[in-house]
Motif scaffolding. Structure first.
Motif, PDB file in Angstrom:
ATOM      1  N   VAL A  59       0.813  -1.216   0.000  1.00 55.97           N
ATOM      2  CA  VAL A  59       0.000   0.000   0.000  1.00 55.97           C
ATOM      3  C   VAL A  59       0.848   1.267   0.000  1.00 55.97           C
ATOM      4  O   VAL A  59       0.486   2.263  -0.640  1.00 55.97           O
ATOM      5  N   PHE A  60       1.981   1.280   0.695  1.00 52.53           N
ATOM      6  CA  PHE A  60       2.801   2.492   0.713  1.00 52.53           C
ATOM      7  C   PHE A  60       3.318   2.813  -0.686  1.00 52.53           C
ATOM      8  O   PHE A  60       3.218   3.948  -1.154  1.00 52.53           O
ATOM      9  N   ALA A  61       3.869   1.796  -1.367  1.00 53.92           N
ATOM     10  CA  ALA A  61       4.385   2.003  -2.724  1.00 53.92           C
ATOM     11  C   ALA A  61       3.274   2.415  -3.676  1.00 53.92           C
ATOM     12  O   ALA A  61       3.472   3.252  -4.563  1.00 53.92           O
ATOM     13  N   VAL A  62       2.087   1.861  -3.484  1.00 56.13           N
ATOM     14  CA  VAL A  62       0.956   2.148  -4.373  1.00 56.13           C
ATOM     15  C   VAL A  62       0.481   3.592  -4.214  1.00 56.13           C
ATOM     16  O   VAL A  62       0.341   4.326  -5.202  1.00 56.13           O
ATOM     17  N   VAL A  63       0.229   4.010  -2.979  1.00 56.19           N
ATOM     18  CA  VAL A  63      -0.311   5.360  -2.759  1.00 56.19           C
ATOM     19  C   VAL A  63       0.718   6.417  -3.118  1.00 56.19           C
ATOM     20  O   VAL A  63       0.392   7.450  -3.708  1.00 56.19           O
ATOM     21  N   ARG A  64       1.969   6.178  -2.759  1.00 56.39           N
ATOM     22  CA  ARG A  64       3.015   7.136  -3.106  1.00 56.39           C
ATOM     23  C   ARG A  64       3.121   7.281  -4.621  1.00 56.39           C
ATOM     24  O   ARG A  64       3.279   8.383  -5.152  1.00 56.39           O
ATOM     25  N   SER A  65       3.027   6.166  -5.328  1.00 58.11           N
ATOM     26  CA  SER A  65       3.101   6.207  -6.788  1.00 58.11           C
ATOM     27  C   SER A  65       1.898   6.920  -7.384  1.00 58.11           C
ATOM     28  O   SER A  65       2.029   7.669  -8.359  1.00 58.11           O
ATOM     29  N   GLU A  66       0.724   6.701  -6.821  1.00 59.94           N
ATOM     30  CA  GLU A  66      -0.474   7.364  -7.353  1.00 59.94           C
ATOM     31  C   GLU A  66      -0.377   8.877  -7.215  1.00 59.94           C
ATOM     32  O   GLU A  66      -0.712   9.619  -8.146  1.00 59.94           O
ATOM     33  N   LEU A  67       0.076   9.347  -6.056  1.00 60.59           N
ATOM     34  CA  LEU A  67       0.226  10.791  -5.878  1.00 60.59           C
ATOM     35  C   LEU A  67       1.319  11.335  -6.788  1.00 60.59           C
ATOM     36  O   LEU A  67       1.160  12.392  -7.414  1.00 60.59           O
ATOM     37  N   GLY A  68       2.433  10.608  -6.888  1.00 63.31           N
ATOM     38  CA  GLY A  68       3.502  11.036  -7.780  1.00 63.31           C
ATOM     39  C   GLY A  68       3.070  11.062  -9.233  1.00 63.31           C
ATOM     40  O   GLY A  68       3.454  11.954  -9.999  1.00 63.31           O
ATOM     41  N   ASP A  69       2.242  10.097  -9.634  1.00 59.90           N
ATOM     42  CA  ASP A  69       1.751  10.046 -11.008  1.00 59.90           C
ATOM     43  C   ASP A  69       0.864  11.243 -11.316  1.00 59.90           C
ATOM     44  O   ASP A  69       0.911  11.804 -12.414  1.00 59.90           O
ATOM     45  N   HIS A  70       0.070  11.647 -10.352  1.00 63.48           N
ATOM     46  CA  HIS A  70      -0.768  12.832 -10.548  1.00 63.48           C
ATOM     47  C   HIS A  70       0.099  14.085 -10.695  1.00 63.48           C
ATOM     48  O   HIS A  70      -0.098  14.884 -11.621  1.00 63.48           O
ATOM     49  N   ILE A  71       1.055  14.240  -9.802  1.00 62.75           N
ATOM     50  CA  ILE A  71       1.866  15.457  -9.792  1.00 62.75           C
ATOM     51  C   ILE A  71       2.708  15.590 -11.048  1.00 62.75           C
ATOM     52  O   ILE A  71       2.856  16.693 -11.597  1.00 62.75           O
ATOM     53  N   ARG A  72       3.257  14.481 -11.545  1.00 57.24           N
ATOM     54  CA  ARG A  72       4.163  14.576 -12.693  1.00 57.24           C
ATOM     55  C   ARG A  72       3.448  15.021 -13.964  1.00 57.24           C
ATOM     56  O   ARG A  72       4.094  15.444 -14.928  1.00 57.24           O
ATOM     57  N   HIS A  73       2.134  14.944 -13.976  1.00 59.63           N
ATOM     58  CA  HIS A  73       1.362  15.350 -15.147  1.00 59.63           C
ATOM     59  C   HIS A  73       0.779  16.760 -15.025  1.00 59.63           C
ATOM     60  O   HIS A  73      -0.021  17.161 -15.868  1.00 59.63           O
ATOM     61  N   THR A  74       1.164  17.501 -13.995  1.00 61.06           N
ATOM     62  CA  THR A  74       0.631  18.856 -13.809  1.00 61.06           C
ATOM     63  C   THR A  74       1.586  19.895 -14.376  1.00 61.06           C
ATOM     64  O   THR A  74       2.808  19.758 -14.291  1.00 61.06           O
ATOM     65  N   SER A  75       1.019  20.960 -14.950  1.00 62.97           N
ATOM     66  CA  SER A  75       1.868  22.050 -15.447  1.00 62.97           C
ATOM     67  C   SER A  75       2.562  22.749 -14.291  1.00 62.97           C
ATOM     68  O   SER A  75       3.640  23.327 -14.460  1.00 62.97           O
ATOM     69  N   PHE A  76       1.963  22.700 -13.115  1.00 57.78           N
ATOM     70  CA  PHE A  76       2.590  23.274 -11.924  1.00 57.78           C
ATOM     71  C   PHE A  76       3.949  22.621 -11.655  1.00 57.78           C
ATOM     72  O   PHE A  76       4.955  23.301 -11.459  1.00 57.78           O
TER      73      PHE A  76
END
Length: 474
Positions: free
Chosen positions: A170-187
């Motif tokens: 679960v730690f690897a999964v949730v961390r990856s999900e948040l990272g995946d969201h952030i890497r696709h932001t123009s911010f």
């Protein structure tokens, strides 16, 4: 040279990195520990490292490790490579096109490995003062599935169905999900690689968007976690802390572009995020549940939280949540500097000026006229440490005197001499602008207006935040 010395003092040797230099003429079998130590290290790995990274399949690997430990002179090269280090990018593990040639089991393990490497590489880029990050939208590796090791088998023909409840991944999964969201932001890309902004899926996230993201993660993962489970505890406070940091960085990036003066609501929102960021980090750094995971937690000092709070306390010393802010920085200071960070750390050289100037403004506030104030623990600790440094330097016959750094604080400690490897330097710390250095010039009088010596607002968005965890992502 001074910066290199400071950096070496901070990171020590490179044995904590994935790969360090060693002579190629030494036989590998001589570098293995004895069997008892191998099993002990294997147990430590299973308990403290595997739950967070999930880059190895324990049921498959354990038998091989036991066999290898019985005869270290005859270990299969591929297993020996696995025992000593970790593969990189050349495996194509970042590409779903390449992963389609793998079995479902192997593809899933490679996804776990890629995301772990992406986060590690991003942090190493931060520490190296680089904005070129692996965490960008140029690759398409899927995030790991929320499945336990028991759900994965080498002979399986299809991907397993993700579980709704927390698994050992679960730690690897949730961390990856948040990272995946952030890497696709123009911010994020505006900071990391502006050339990639045209392919961003999301723009600058609004407050409503951030609230929905946080609620989604809470509902699908954190809400089902058990606070008494060490891994779940890490998930809860790591992700909540990163979400708070994300909100803080988005807020500061967005408001820096506004031509108007910020109002109290804006300041409250930013400092509220900073307080939550530090509170979450303090929980992780102080809980006995996370003792086995301190190796990861120590890689991320919450510097942006300190900076925001000190800046706001200096600007608004008597705002509604001032005492809560002082408590947050004091608690986190105790968690880091009383246990994990020494006073000769380069990080320590940055914080005293922020904090002591904020306390000076707090003491001078008309709100407290005639009242006896209780000095925050962080202020007392800083002054005691600086006094000790000054006394030690006074007693040392070194022949060379370090430049004095004016701390701009009352109480007779404003002109103490401190080791100053960061003055007039830009790398690797990157804490200097083209106009003038972050720190005041050596020898500047303490009677000078502290605001003129250290213009907080000017530097908030000009500073290079990389090594201090100031990347919008991880």
């Amino acid at each position: 040279m001074a910066v290199k010395t400071a950096w070496n003092q901070e990171v020590g040797d490179d044995h904590h990195l994935l790969l360090g230099p060693f002579p190629s003429t030494i036989s590998l079998y001589t570098l293995h520990p004895d069997p008892v130590q191998i099993f002990r290290l294997w147990q430590i790995y299973m308990n403290n490292v595997n739950p967070l990274l999930k880059v190895t399949h324990i049921p498959t690997l354990q038998g091989h490790v036991i066999e290898a430990a019985s005869n270290v002179t005859n270990i299969d090269p591929s297993l020996e490579a696995l025992m000593f280090s970790i593969y990189s990018h050349r495996m194509g593990i970042h590409s779903e096109f390449a992963l389609r040639e793998c079995t479902p089991f192997e593809a899933e393990m490679r996804r776990r490995l890629w995301w772990s490497l992406a986060f590690f590489d991003t942090r190493m880029a931060e520490l190296g003062n680089s904005r070129v990050l692996t965490l960008d939208p140029t690759w398409d590796c899927k995030i790991p599935l929320n499945v336990s090791d028991a759900d994965l088998r080498p002979e399986m023909k299809s991907r397993p169905t993700p579980r709704k409840e927390p698994t050992d991944a679960v730690f690897a999964v949730v961390r990856s999900e948040l990272g995946d969201h952030i890497r696709h932001t123009s911010f994020h890309l505006d900071f990391a690689n502006p050339a990639l902004i045209p392919i961003a899926k999301h723009g600058y996230p609004s407050a409503d968007h951030l609230a929905k993201l946080e609620q989604s993660i809470e509902d699908r993962y954190i809400g089902s976690c058990d606070q008494e489970n060490p891994l779940h505890f890490m998930v809860i406070w790591t992700i909540r802390g990163q979400l708070a940091k994300y909100q803080l960085m988005v807020h500061n990036a967005r408001t820096s572009k506004l031509p108007v003066q910020l109002n109290e609501v804006n300041h409250d929102a930013a400092t509220g995020s900073a307080i939550r960021f530090l509170e979450c980090n303090t929980k992780m750094m102080t809980s006995p549940l996370t003792e086995g995971f301190v190796w990861l937690n120590q890689m991320y000092f919450p510097f942006p939280g300190y900076y925001q709070i000190a800046q706001d306390l200096k600007r608004r010393p008597s705002f509604e949540h001032a005492q809560k802010a002082w408590d947050a920085v004091s608690d986190n200071w105790d968690a880091w500097f009383n246990i994990h960070v020494s006073s000769d750390s380069p990080i320590f050289l940055l914080l005293p000026k922020f904090i002591l100037q904020a306390w000076e403004a707090y003491e001078a506030s008309p709100e407290w006229s005639g009242q006896v104030l209780t000095t925050p623990r962080i202020v007392s600790s800083i002054k005691e440490t600086l006094a000790r440094i000054a006394e030690n330097e006074k007693n040392e016959d070194v022949g060379l005197v370090n430049p004095a750094i004016d701390l701009g604080a009352s109480g007779g400690s404003s002109s103490m001499s401190m080791p100053a490897p960061l003055v007039n330097q830009s790398l690797p710390f990157g804490m200097e602008t083209q106009e003038s250095p972050l720190w005041t010039a050596p020898g500047m009088s303490s009677s000078t207006d502290p605001s003129a010596q250290f213009p907080f607002d000017t530097y908030m968005n000009q500073m290079n935040w990389t090594m201090f965890g100031g990347q919008p992502g991880w």
